[in-house]
Design an enzyme around this catalytic site. Structure first.
Site, PDB file in Angstrom:
ATOM      1  N   PRO A 134      49.143  37.624  45.007  1.00 16.89           N
ATOM      2  CA  PRO A 134      50.056  38.818  44.726  1.00 16.89           C
ATOM      3  C   PRO A 134      50.127  38.943  43.055  1.00 16.89           C
ATOM      4  O   PRO A 134      50.171  39.950  42.673  1.00 16.89           O
ATOM      5  CB  PRO A 134      51.392  38.067  45.164  1.00 16.89           C
ATOM      6  N   THR A 164      40.127  40.686  53.507  1.00 18.63           N
ATOM      7  CA  THR A 164      39.298  41.331  54.406  1.00 18.63           C
ATOM      8  C   THR A 164      38.617  40.021  55.327  1.00 18.63           C
ATOM      9  O   THR A 164      38.179  39.060  55.130  1.00 18.63           O
ATOM     10  CB  THR A 164      38.144  42.032  53.832  1.00 18.63           C
ATOM     11  N   ARG A 275      30.069  77.630  61.265  1.00 18.43           N
ATOM     12  CA  ARG A 275      31.449  78.570  61.296  1.00 18.43           C
ATOM     13  C   ARG A 275      31.380  79.819  60.417  1.00 18.43           C
ATOM     14  O   ARG A 275      30.746  79.919  59.341  1.00 18.43           O
ATOM     15  CB  ARG A 275      32.398  77.649  60.382  1.00 18.43           C
ATOM     16  N   GLY A 348      41.690  74.293  57.679  1.00 20.13           N
ATOM     17  CA  GLY A 348      42.550  73.687  58.556  1.00 20.13           C
ATOM     18  C   GLY A 348      42.018  72.415  59.572  1.00 20.13           C
ATOM     19  O   GLY A 348      42.725  71.510  59.826  1.00 20.13           O
ATOM     20  N   GLU A 371      36.904  45.480  44.900  1.00 16.66           N
ATOM     21  CA  GLU A 371      35.790  44.681  44.210  1.00 16.66           C
ATOM     22  C   GLU A 371      35.869  45.332  42.584  1.00 16.66           C
ATOM     23  O   GLU A 371      34.853  45.598  42.284  1.00 16.66           O
ATOM     24  CB  GLU A 371      34.481  45.192  44.815  1.00 16.66           C
TER      25      GLU A 371
HETATM   26  C1  LIG Z   1      41.940  47.187  51.974  1.00 19.97           C
HETATM   27  C2  LIG Z   1      41.552  46.048  51.073  1.00 19.97           C
HETATM   28  C3  LIG Z   1      40.668  45.228  51.099  1.00 19.97           C
HETATM   29  C4  LIG Z   1      40.521  44.020  50.205  1.00 19.97           C
HETATM   30  N1  LIG Z   1      39.693  42.946  50.625  1.00 19.97           N
HETATM   31  C5  LIG Z   1      39.807  41.725  49.541  1.00 19.97           C
HETATM   32  C6  LIG Z   1      38.964  40.813  50.067  1.00 19.97           C
HETATM   33  O1  LIG Z   1      38.175  40.614  50.926  1.00 19.97           O
HETATM   34  N2  LIG Z   1      39.143  39.574  49.243  1.00 19.97           N
HETATM   35  C7  LIG Z   1      39.937  39.654  47.953  1.00 19.97           C
HETATM   36  O2  LIG Z   1      39.903  38.671  47.222  1.00 19.97           O
HETATM   37  N3  LIG Z   1      40.524  40.751  47.662  1.00 19.97           N
HETATM   38  C8  LIG Z   1      40.574  41.980  48.388  1.00 19.97           C
HETATM   39  N4  LIG Z   1      41.243  43.061  48.277  1.00 19.97           N
HETATM   40  C9  LIG Z   1      41.970  42.966  46.884  1.00 19.97           C
HETATM   41  C10 LIG Z   1      41.291  44.203  45.929  1.00 19.97           C
HETATM   42  O3  LIG Z   1      39.979  43.431  45.246  1.00 19.97           O
HETATM   43  C11 LIG Z   1      42.349  44.434  44.822  1.00 19.97           C
HETATM   44  O4  LIG Z   1      43.284  45.063  45.376  1.00 19.97           O
HETATM   45  C12 LIG Z   1      42.042  44.937  43.501  1.00 19.97           C
HETATM   46  O5  LIG Z   1      41.249  43.953  43.011  1.00 19.97           O
HETATM   47  C13 LIG Z   1      43.067  45.413  42.590  1.00 19.97           C
HETATM   48  O6  LIG Z   1      44.048  44.513  42.325  1.00 19.97           O
HETATM   49  P1  LIG Z   1      45.556  45.091  42.550  1.00 19.97           P
HETATM   50  O7  LIG Z   1      45.781  45.653  44.051  1.00 19.97           O
HETATM   51  O8  LIG Z   1      46.437  43.677  42.459  1.00 19.97           O
HETATM   52  O9  LIG Z   1      45.865  46.076  41.526  1.00 19.97           O
HETATM   53  P2  LIG Z   1      46.368  45.734  39.904  1.00 19.97           P
HETATM   54  O10 LIG Z   1      45.198  44.849  39.304  1.00 19.97           O
HETATM   55  O11 LIG Z   1      47.714  45.548  40.013  1.00 19.97           O
HETATM   56  O12 LIG Z   1      46.003  47.267  39.455  1.00 19.97           O
HETATM   57  C14 LIG Z   1      46.806  48.312  39.463  1.00 19.97           C
HETATM   58  C15 LIG Z   1      46.241  49.378  38.699  1.00 19.97           C
HETATM   59  O13 LIG Z   1      46.309  49.141  37.191  1.00 19.97           O
HETATM   60  C16 LIG Z   1      44.963  49.236  36.821  1.00 19.97           C
HETATM   61  N5  LIG Z   1      44.636  48.232  36.066  1.00 19.97           N
HETATM   62  C17 LIG Z   1      44.635  46.849  36.014  1.00 19.97           C
HETATM   63  N6  LIG Z   1      44.166  46.295  34.919  1.00 19.97           N
HETATM   64  C18 LIG Z   1      43.787  47.140  34.364  1.00 19.97           C
HETATM   65  C19 LIG Z   1      43.038  47.194  32.910  1.00 19.97           C
HETATM   66  N7  LIG Z   1      42.847  46.072  32.366  1.00 19.97           N
HETATM   67  N8  LIG Z   1      42.706  48.337  32.532  1.00 19.97           N
HETATM   68  C20 LIG Z   1      42.988  49.701  32.877  1.00 19.97           C
HETATM   69  N9  LIG Z   1      43.511  49.617  34.251  1.00 19.97           N
HETATM   70  C21 LIG Z   1      43.791  48.395  34.788  1.00 19.97           C
HETATM   71  C22 LIG Z   1      44.164  49.304  38.037  1.00 19.97           C
HETATM   72  O14 LIG Z   1      43.112  49.882  37.879  1.00 19.97           O
HETATM   73  C23 LIG Z   1      45.067  49.783  39.116  1.00 19.97           C
HETATM   74  O15 LIG Z   1      45.011  51.466  38.908  1.00 19.97           O
HETATM   75  C24 LIG Z   1      41.237  44.009  48.945  1.00 19.97           C
HETATM   76  C25 LIG Z   1      42.168  45.219  48.967  1.00 19.97           C
HETATM   77  C26 LIG Z   1      42.236  46.048  49.689  1.00 19.97           C
HETATM   78  C27 LIG Z   1      43.470  47.241  49.616  1.00 19.97           C
END
Ligand SMILES: Cc1cc2nc3c(=O)[nH]c(=O)nc-3n(C[C@H](O)[C@H](O)[C@H](O)COP(=O)(O)OP(=O)(O)OC[C@H]3O[C@@H](n4cnc5c(N)ncnc54)[C@H](O)[C@@H]3O)c2cc1C
Length: 388
Positions: A134, A164, A275, A348, A371
């Site tokens: 988190p 995942t 179409r 549509g 990733e």
């Molecule tokens: C469907 C799904 C499957 C996933 N599967 C896996 C998995 O198998 N294993 C695993 O470990 N994780 C997994 N993830 C996690 C995923 O890799 C993270 O959601 C991702 O790395 C972004 O982290 P966050 O969601 O905490 O976003 P945050 O890091 O909170 O980012 C929020 C926003 O801030 C921007 N931001 C953050 N830091 C910077 C910076 N330094 N410069 C510019 N912009 C920035 C980001 O680009 C984004 O737009 C999964 C996520 C989803 C939604």
């Protein structure tokens, strides 16, 4: 033969790889694609697809022979992944995660660990790459999950999210911090957590925009006792393992994205050839031809870069991180644009669930987020040009 088909013909595969790719393509067409819409609607884990992939022994293609596999090239793996993802992006994401779990174990595990754990994957197991928390997304080094050594065991406490295969995995490649190492980056360590370990709980599965049939789980780790024999590398080797894993998994995210892009392109081209409006087929309007030209050119160039990176990996290149970042960035941005433009070209009808492009647009979005978000990849690429 069009330019994209010619590009496909140029993919370098050994005869047995080409045969496997053909079997995967046939399976994708006959079973996986027809089920994809229902899987998306129900959100149920696509067990039938996973069983069908396992009947082909597909996990074995990334495991060396001595551990029960039938290892093939990275190029062959990416091509199989692209074909599966084109048919069903959820299934592609699930299968790719098995690779993301297995590869670091093959690269960094001991002989004993590989002999014990890799057959689980070869026999159709599900793996998980368990990094995100988190409070630790883009900055994975902020993770808080604690690994505390206790005799022959490591006690694991923490929480993970967005994992995942998280609700179904047999094996989790889990990252946490070694108790007692002060420097947070140097404390990151890696172990394999096995299904059923007491203290491992699936807290919830996410209700997602796309990839609805894949499981994305939040996990609680409450004093899980993991045998020390499951530690990968030494305490503190985790960051090295993490970075090596991501370099390998990012081209596979690109292959997943390009499967979605190909599906959207093919659907859109087929539709606008049929179409008719104002007495003409939609594709006969020059404004639409310009759109198709831009999309096809971008697709061909990005696919060419996918095969270039694949060849680098197959040739044993150690340094391909920036190439992999460029590929992940470009392929995922293209998947999103392609799917959005495909919806546009359907008018549509594209906005309605009867047509696959509606699902593809939702499925494409994740490729720009996971990733490493695309902002992070732009940062990595830009930073590589800063003079030291
Ligand atoms: C469907 C799904 C499957 C996933 N599967 C896996 C998995 O198998 N294993 C695993 O470990 N994780 C997994 N993830 C996690 C995923 O890799 C993270 O959601 C991702 O790395 C972004 O982290 P966050 O969601 O905490 O976003 P945050 O890091 O909170 O980012 C929020 C926003 O801030 C921007 N931001 C953050 N830091 C910077 C910076 N330094 N410069 C510019 N912009 C920035 C980001 O680009 C984004 O737009 C999964 C996520 C989803 C939604």
């Amino acid at each position: 033969m069009n330019v994209l088909e010619r590009l496909d013909q140029g993919i370098r595969l050994a005869p047995e790889e080409a045969q496997l790719v053909e079997s995967v393509r046939a399976l994708a067409r006959s079973e996986i694609a027809p089920r994809a819409g229902a899987c998306d609607r129900s959100g149920e884990f696509p067990w039938e697809n996973i069983r069908a992939l396992n009947r082909l022994g597909l996990n074995g293609m990334f495991v060396p022979e001595q551990y029960g596999g039938a290892q093939m090239s990275y190029t062959a793996y990416l091509e199989c992944l692209r074909e599966i993802s084109k048919a069903c992006a959820s299934t592609g994401g699930i299968w790719a995660t098995n690779f993301h779990f297995s590869k670091p174990l093959i690269e960094f595990g001991t002989e004993e660990q590989k002999r014990r754990l890799l057959p689980v994957m070869v026999n159709g197991g599900l793996g998980s790459l368990t990094i995100t928390e988190p409070g630790a997304g883009s900055d994975a080094t902020a993770m808080k999950t604690a690994f505390r050594p206790e005799g022959d065991h490591i006690v694991v406490t923490g929480e993970k999210c967005f994992i995942t295969n998280g609700a179904h995995a047999d094996l989790y490649l889990l990252f946490g911090k070694w108790h007692g190492i002060e420097d947070g980056r140097k404390a990151i360590s890696t172990l394999v957590l096995e299904k059923g370990t007491p203290g491992l709980t699936v807290v919830r599965e996410e209700d997602k925009m796309g990839l609805r049939a894949s499981s994305t789980a939040a996990l609680a780790l409450d004093g899980c006792r993991v045998p020390r024999a499951n530690l990968i590398g030494a305490p503190g080797d985790g960051l090295k393992i993490l970075l090596a894993s991501l370099n390998r998994s990012r081209p596979s995210i690109a292959a997943h994205a390009l499967g979605i892009a190909r599906a959207a392109f093919e659907d859109a081209v087929a539709y606008i050839n049929e179409r008719r409006q104002s007495g003409r087929r939609i594709i006969e309007f020059q404004g639409v031809q310009f759109m198709v030209a831009d999309l096809a050119t971008e697709l061909a160039l990005t696919e060419a870069w996918l095969w270039r990176v694949a060849q680098m990996v197959d040739a044993g290149a150690a340094d391909f991180g920036i190439e992999a970042s460029m590929l992940k960035l470009r392929a995922s941005d293209l998947a999103m644009r392609m799917a959005t433009d495909a919806v546009q070209l359907f008018g549509g009808y594209g906005y309605c669930k009867d047509n696959r492009v509606e699902r593809l647009m939702r499925d494409a979005k994740i490729t720009q987020i996971w990733e490493g978000t695309n902002q992070i990849h732009r940062q990595l690429i830009g930073r590589s040009f800063v003079k030291k």
